[in-house]
Design a protein around this motif. Sequence first.
Motif, PDB file in Angstrom:
ATOM      1  N   ALA A  20      42.660  41.205  51.603  1.00 51.40           N
ATOM      2  CA  ALA A  20      42.042  42.325  51.122  1.00 51.40           C
ATOM      3  C   ALA A  20      40.267  42.300  51.729  1.00 51.40           C
ATOM      4  CB  ALA A  20      41.320  43.358  50.316  1.00 51.40           C
ATOM      5  N   ASP A  21      39.343  42.756  52.252  1.00 52.16           N
ATOM      6  CA  ASP A  21      37.867  43.298  52.844  1.00 52.16           C
ATOM      7  C   ASP A  21      36.750  42.430  51.406  1.00 52.16           C
ATOM      8  OD1 ASP A  21      35.636  42.675  53.717  1.00 52.16           O
ATOM      9  OD2 ASP A  21      35.836  43.852  55.816  1.00 52.16           O
ATOM     10  N   LYS A  22      36.587  41.600  51.678  1.00 44.60           N
ATOM     11  CA  LYS A  22      35.630  40.977  50.493  1.00 44.60           C
ATOM     12  C   LYS A  22      34.886  42.305  49.924  1.00 44.60           C
ATOM     13  CE  LYS A  22      32.917  37.911  47.916  1.00 44.60           C
ATOM     14  NZ  LYS A  22      32.206  36.922  47.883  1.00 44.60           N
ATOM     15  N   ASP A  23      33.812  42.695  50.775  1.00 42.86           N
ATOM     16  CA  ASP A  23      33.591  43.919  51.016  1.00 42.86           C
ATOM     17  C   ASP A  23      33.441  45.095  50.452  1.00 42.86           C
ATOM     18  OD1 ASP A  23      31.163  41.621  51.466  1.00 42.86           O
ATOM     19  OD2 ASP A  23      31.618  42.448  54.039  1.00 42.86           O
ATOM     20  N   GLN A  24      35.006  45.751  50.778  1.00 44.67           N
ATOM     21  CA  GLN A  24      35.803  46.360  50.096  1.00 44.67           C
ATOM     22  C   GLN A  24      36.351  46.422  49.045  1.00 44.67           C
ATOM     23  OE1 GLN A  24      37.845  47.575  54.532  1.00 44.67           O
ATOM     24  NE2 GLN A  24      36.111  48.347  54.787  1.00 44.67           N
ATOM     25  N   LYS A  37      38.593  41.094  39.931  1.00 42.75           N
ATOM     26  CA  LYS A  37      39.380  42.195  41.393  1.00 42.75           C
ATOM     27  C   LYS A  37      38.824  40.263  42.388  1.00 42.75           C
ATOM     28  CE  LYS A  37      39.918  45.891  42.005  1.00 42.75           C
ATOM     29  NZ  LYS A  37      41.525  46.025  42.699  1.00 42.75           N
ATOM     30  N   LEU A  38      37.761  40.707  42.093  1.00 41.81           N
ATOM     31  CA  LEU A  38      36.837  39.684  43.153  1.00 41.81           C
ATOM     32  C   LEU A  38      37.558  38.466  43.167  1.00 41.81           C
ATOM     33  CD1 LEU A  38      33.278  40.754  43.556  1.00 41.81           C
ATOM     34  CD2 LEU A  38      35.035  40.615  45.326  1.00 41.81           C
ATOM     35  N   ASN A  39      38.020  38.157  42.168  1.00 44.74           N
ATOM     36  CA  ASN A  39      38.319  36.156  41.712  1.00 44.74           C
ATOM     37  C   ASN A  39      39.897  36.209  41.701  1.00 44.74           C
ATOM     38  OD1 ASN A  39      35.782  35.341  40.743  1.00 44.74           O
ATOM     39  ND2 ASN A  39      36.697  35.746  38.340  1.00 44.74           N
ATOM     40  N   ALA A  40      40.536  37.440  41.712  1.00 50.97           N
ATOM     41  CA  ALA A  40      42.270  37.525  41.823  1.00 50.97           C
ATOM     42  C   ALA A  40      42.139  37.193  44.691  1.00 50.97           C
ATOM     43  CB  ALA A  40      43.077  38.419  41.796  1.00 50.97           C
ATOM     44  N   LEU A  41      41.082  38.060  44.322  1.00 51.76           N
ATOM     45  CA  LEU A  41      41.701  37.379  45.762  1.00 51.76           C
ATOM     46  C   LEU A  41      41.197  36.319  45.995  1.00 51.76           C
ATOM     47  CD1 LEU A  41      41.060  38.905  48.518  1.00 51.76           C
ATOM     48  CD2 LEU A  41      38.604  39.604  48.785  1.00 51.76           C
ATOM     49  N   LYS A  42      39.898  35.856  45.739  1.00 52.50           N
ATOM     50  CA  LYS A  42      39.141  34.321  46.029  1.00 52.50           C
ATOM     51  C   LYS A  42      40.314  33.328  45.790  1.00 52.50           C
ATOM     52  CE  LYS A  42      35.731  31.164  45.058  1.00 52.50           C
ATOM     53  NZ  LYS A  42      35.093  30.287  43.765  1.00 52.50           N
ATOM     54  N   THR A  43      41.427  33.391  44.430  1.00 53.71           N
ATOM     55  CA  THR A  43      42.375  32.428  44.606  1.00 53.71           C
ATOM     56  C   THR A  43      43.648  32.919  45.471  1.00 53.71           C
ATOM     57  OG1 THR A  43      41.717  32.888  41.749  1.00 53.71           O
ATOM     58  CG2 THR A  43      43.979  32.097  42.708  1.00 53.71           C
ATOM     59  N   ALA A  44      44.047  34.288  45.936  1.00 57.16           N
ATOM     60  CA  ALA A  44      45.068  34.646  46.777  1.00 57.16           C
ATOM     61  C   ALA A  44      44.221  33.431  47.546  1.00 57.16           C
ATOM     62  CB  ALA A  44      45.100  35.720  47.095  1.00 57.16           C
ATOM     63  N   MET A  92      47.597  40.266  44.774  1.00 58.14           N
ATOM     64  CA  MET A  92      46.482  39.054  44.113  1.00 58.14           C
ATOM     65  C   MET A  92      45.923  38.918  45.946  1.00 58.14           C
ATOM     66  SD  MET A  92      46.956  35.824  42.233  1.00 58.14           S
ATOM     67  CE  MET A  92      45.284  35.289  42.122  1.00 58.14           C
ATOM     68  N   SER A  93      46.355  39.562  46.872  1.00 58.57           N
ATOM     69  CA  SER A  93      46.097  39.099  47.787  1.00 58.57           C
ATOM     70  C   SER A  93      44.722  40.467  48.162  1.00 58.57           C
ATOM     71  CB  SER A  93      46.849  38.965  49.504  1.00 58.57           C
ATOM     72  OG  SER A  93      48.044  40.769  49.251  1.00 58.57           O
ATOM     73  N   LEU A  94      45.805  41.768  48.029  1.00 59.08           N
ATOM     74  CA  LEU A  94      44.641  42.798  47.545  1.00 59.08           C
ATOM     75  C   LEU A  94      43.922  42.984  46.360  1.00 59.08           C
ATOM     76  CD1 LEU A  94      48.009  45.203  48.388  1.00 59.08           C
ATOM     77  CD2 LEU A  94      46.305  44.798  50.233  1.00 59.08           C
ATOM     78  N   ALA A  95      43.277  41.865  46.610  1.00 60.62           N
ATOM     79  CA  ALA A  95      42.414  41.810  44.923  1.00 60.62           C
ATOM     80  C   ALA A  95      42.962  42.474  43.736  1.00 60.62           C
ATOM     81  CB  ALA A  95      40.850  42.550  45.499  1.00 60.62           C
ATOM     82  N   VAL A  96      43.955  43.075  43.313  1.00 56.84           N
ATOM     83  CA  VAL A  96      44.501  42.982  42.239  1.00 56.84           C
ATOM     84  C   VAL A  96      45.100  42.481  41.394  1.00 56.84           C
ATOM     85  CG1 VAL A  96      45.856  44.459  41.148  1.00 56.84           C
ATOM     86  CG2 VAL A  96      44.971  45.475  43.563  1.00 56.84           C
ATOM     87  N   PRO A  97      44.218  41.712  40.325  1.00 60.79           N
ATOM     88  CA  PRO A  97      44.834  40.660  39.051  1.00 60.79           C
ATOM     89  C   PRO A  97      45.871  40.773  38.757  1.00 60.79           C
ATOM     90  CG  PRO A  97      43.098  41.695  38.483  1.00 60.79           C
ATOM     91  CD  PRO A  97      43.002  42.371  39.605  1.00 60.79           C
ATOM     92  N   SER A  98      46.849  40.008  38.037  1.00 60.72           N
ATOM     93  CA  SER A  98      48.079  40.632  37.029  1.00 60.72           C
ATOM     94  C   SER A  98      48.367  40.246  35.986  1.00 60.72           C
ATOM     95  CB  SER A  98      48.990  40.244  37.409  1.00 60.72           C
ATOM     96  OG  SER A  98      49.419  40.210  39.051  1.00 60.72           O
TER      97      SER A  98
END
Length: 403
Positions: A193-197, A364-371, A310-316
Amino acid sequence: MKKILYVGQIAIEGSASCTHVRNRARFFNNIGYEVYGLSECPKNECDKVEDTDFLKYIYMKPFHGKGKVRGAGWIADQFLGIHTYNEIIRALKFISPDIIILYELNSIVVEERIRAYCERHNIRLIIEVTEWMEVENRKEIATRGIVWQKDIQKRYIDKRCGNIIAISEFLYEHYRNQGCNVIRLPPLVYDFADKDQVFRDRDAVKLRQVKLVFAGTTDFKDYLEPMLKAIRKINNNEIKIIFDVVGPSPDAIESMLECSSPTQYGINCYGHLSHENTLSIVRKADFSVLMRENKRYAKAGVSTKFVEAMSLAVPSICTAVGGTDAFVTDGVDGVLIKDNSVHEVLDKLVQITNMDSSKILQMKLNALKTAKQVFSEGQYYNVAKCFLEGEGFDSQNKEEAKL
C-alpha cells in the motif's frame, strides 16, 4: 542466465501456493535466474494460469480417464509418483535447469528418485517447505496417508537432500538441527500500500464501527466460530463491528453462527471470490482475522493472507501460538489473543471498539511498516543468492537468514 525448475501444485489461480510461487519466481528472477514452474494440468484448458515476465508454466500431461478413474490415478500417484516422476524428467530434458526446487511434493518415491537423478546429472536439488500438518487433522483415508507421508519426509527424507528453504522459524530450526543447509525465507510481497493513501472507511468512522475481514477457508487450519459468536454478542443491540467473510460458504457461516441471517449482526458472507476481488475487500478493513490452534501446523506455516493483509496496511487479530503471530507486536501492528475462547475474543473486540480512530490508523501504518521490513526482498537478496549458488555462509548471512 541460469534456470530454476519449480515443481508443485502451483497453478491454481488465486490459491496461496500460486501466489507464493509467483512471488518466489519474481525474487529469483531478480537474483538472475530464469524460472519455470511445473504443475499438474487443470481439468479444463481455460483454467491454465498465464505466464508472467518472471515465471513460465509447464503443465504435466493429464491423468488418464475421467471422474473416479482419474481420481484414483491421482491418489495412486501421490504415493508411487510414476506419472509425476516421468513428467519431471520430461521437463528436465526440455529446459535443462541448473536448480530444481520441489515445493511441498507429496510422494516420497518421487523425491528420492529425483534426488538420485540430480546427483547423477550434477543438478542442484532444493526442497522448499511451507507447512507441517498433523496427521489427525484429516479424516479421509487417502488424505491421511498423504499427510502421514509428508510427515515422514520432514522427519527423515528431506535431510537426505540437505538443501532446504524453510518458510518459518519453526521449520528453520527443525532442519538446522538435522544438519541441513537451510535458509529461512518468509513469503515475499511486491505490492505494498502507498503510505500516503492509508485510511479508514469513512462510513465506519462516522458510525464508530470497526471493520474486520477474514479471507480464506475454514478447513483444518483457520477457526471462525469463536469470532462469529463474539461478534454476535457485541453486535446484539448495536452494530459496532462489520465483519466481511470471504471464502467459506454462507451456509457454513450460518451453521457456525447458529443464525439464518448473519447480516443482522453485521456479518457479510461473500463466499468464494477471485483473488483480485478478495484483496479489494481486505484493503478496506481495519483488521484481518487469523485464528489457529496451538499446534504444529500453526507454528510451521506463515499465512499468505496474513502477509498480504499487512502489505495492504491491515493489521491482524491473531491467536498467539508462536507461528505467523510471531510477526505481530500486540497493540502496535496487530492484536494477539491468548486462545480461541469466545470470552477471550470478546474481551479483545471490546478493546478494539473502544480504540480511538487515530490509534487504529496508526496501527495500520505500523503494520505496513512491519510488512515492508519483513516481507520485501531486500534483506534476503544476498543470503538467497549465496544459497542458490551453493556458496557457504558467513556469520552475518546466517543471522540474515534468521530474520
